[in-house]
Design a protein around this motif. Structure first.
Motif, PDB file in Angstrom:
ATOM      1  N   GLU A  70       0.840  -1.205   0.000  1.00  7.88           N
ATOM      2  CA  GLU A  70       0.000   0.000   0.000  1.00  7.88           C
ATOM      3  C   GLU A  70       0.874   1.255   0.000  1.00  7.88           C
ATOM      4  N   ARG A  71       1.904   1.224   0.807  1.00 13.75           N
ATOM      5  CA  ARG A  71       2.792   2.387   0.938  1.00 13.75           C
ATOM      6  C   ARG A  71       3.508   2.709  -0.369  1.00 13.75           C
ATOM      7  N   TYR A  72       3.987   1.673  -1.054  1.00 11.93           N
ATOM      8  CA  TYR A  72       4.758   1.880  -2.279  1.00 11.93           C
ATOM      9  C   TYR A  72       3.922   1.733  -3.553  1.00 11.93           C
ATOM     10  N   GLN A  73       2.588   1.623  -3.408  1.00 13.76           N
ATOM     11  CA  GLN A  73       1.664   1.540  -4.545  1.00 13.76           C
ATOM     12  C   GLN A  73       1.997   0.356  -5.465  1.00 13.76           C
ATOM     13  N   LEU A  74       2.206  -0.817  -4.871  1.00 10.81           N
ATOM     14  CA  LEU A  74       2.548  -2.014  -5.626  1.00 10.81           C
ATOM     15  C   LEU A  74       1.428  -3.038  -5.520  1.00 10.81           C
ATOM     16  N   ASP A  75       1.285  -3.855  -6.547  1.00 10.30           N
ATOM     17  CA  ASP A  75       0.295  -4.925  -6.561  1.00 10.30           C
ATOM     18  C   ASP A  75       0.802  -6.072  -5.678  1.00 10.30           C
ATOM     19  N   LYS A  76       0.021  -6.453  -4.679  1.00 10.54           N
ATOM     20  CA  LYS A  76       0.459  -7.467  -3.714  1.00 10.54           C
ATOM     21  C   LYS A  76       0.718  -8.810  -4.372  1.00 10.54           C
ATOM     22  N   ASP A  77      -0.134  -9.208  -5.307  1.00 11.44           N
ATOM     23  CA  ASP A  77       0.053 -10.499  -5.971  1.00 11.44           C
ATOM     24  C   ASP A  77       1.349 -10.534  -6.777  1.00 11.44           C
ATOM     25  N   SER A  78       1.673  -9.434  -7.436  1.00  8.39           N
ATOM     26  CA  SER A  78       2.916  -9.365  -8.209  1.00  8.39           C
ATOM     27  C   SER A  78       4.137  -9.410  -7.298  1.00  8.39           C
ATOM     28  N   VAL A  79       4.038  -8.742  -6.158  1.00 14.80           N
ATOM     29  CA  VAL A  79       5.134  -8.762  -5.192  1.00 14.80           C
ATOM     30  C   VAL A  79       5.329 -10.175  -4.662  1.00 14.80           C
ATOM     31  N   MET A  80       4.237 -10.829  -4.305  1.00 11.86           N
ATOM     32  CA  MET A  80       4.325 -12.204  -3.794  1.00 11.86           C
ATOM     33  C   MET A  80       4.921 -13.144  -4.835  1.00 11.86           C
ATOM     34  N   GLU A  81       4.574 -12.953  -6.094  1.00 20.72           N
ATOM     35  CA  GLU A  81       5.124 -13.796  -7.163  1.00 20.72           C
ATOM     36  C   GLU A  81       6.635 -13.596  -7.282  1.00 20.72           C
ATOM     37  N   GLN A  82       7.080 -12.347  -7.203  1.00 18.13           N
ATOM     38  CA  GLN A  82       8.520 -12.071  -7.274  1.00 18.13           C
ATOM     39  C   GLN A  82       9.253 -12.642  -6.063  1.00 18.13           C
ATOM     40  N   ILE A  83       8.650 -12.553  -4.895  1.00 24.52           N
ATOM     41  CA  ILE A  83       9.252 -13.148  -3.699  1.00 24.52           C
ATOM     42  C   ILE A  83       9.319 -14.664  -3.854  1.00 24.52           C
ATOM     43  N   ARG A  84       8.266 -15.253  -4.413  1.00 26.00           N
ATOM     44  CA  ARG A  84       8.254 -16.702  -4.609  1.00 26.00           C
ATOM     45  C   ARG A  84       9.375 -17.144  -5.541  1.00 26.00           C
ATOM     46  N   ILE A  85       9.632 -16.351  -6.582  1.00 27.00           N
ATOM     47  CA  ILE A  85      10.655 -16.704  -7.559  1.00 27.00           C
ATOM     48  C   ILE A  85      12.066 -16.478  -6.995  1.00 27.00           C
ATOM     49  N   LYS A  86      12.287 -15.314  -6.378  1.00 32.47           N
ATOM     50  CA  LYS A  86      13.642 -14.938  -5.975  1.00 32.47           C
ATOM     51  C   LYS A  86      14.020 -15.366  -4.562  1.00 32.47           C
TER      52      LYS A  86
END
Length: 100
Positions: A70-86
């Motif tokens: 919310e703070r950085y105006q990012l899509d939560k699902d996209s962030v979770m996907e990147q965390i899952r990959i990296k």
């Protein structure tokens, strides 16, 4: 006449603020965005535990992650996907599942 120009500037500022607030979340998450979210998660997690009092509850990591998105105006699902990959271990710790 001066009052009218102030009103126009204020109205334009208000509309821009409203537009910015209603902007869609960023879906393409880069390394810098991911680093910001993970740093926020780490700092907030530490602060929650340092400021812990017995009568209050500690926010879960998923709640902290949602606040970071919310703070950085990012899509939560996209962030979770990147965390899952990296960072798969971090991802599985966040979702509460064991690695398979």
């Amino acid at each position: 006449m001066n009052y009218l120009s102030f009103f126009r500037v204020f109205a334009a500022f208000f509309l821009l603020l409203l537009l910015f607030d209603c902007a869609s979340r960023k879906k393409e998450i880069g390394d810098k965005d991911l680093k910001l979210v993970l740093e926020y998660l780490t700092e907030a997690r530490l602060a929650e535990r340092l400021n812990y009092a017995s009568e209050q509850t500690i926010r879960k990591d998923s709640g902290i992650l949602e606040a970071a998105c919310e703070r950085y105006q990012l899509d939560k699902d996209s962030v979770m996907e990147q965390i899952r990959i990296k960072y798969p271990k971090t991802y599985f710790a966040l979702v509460g599942k064991n690695e398979e």
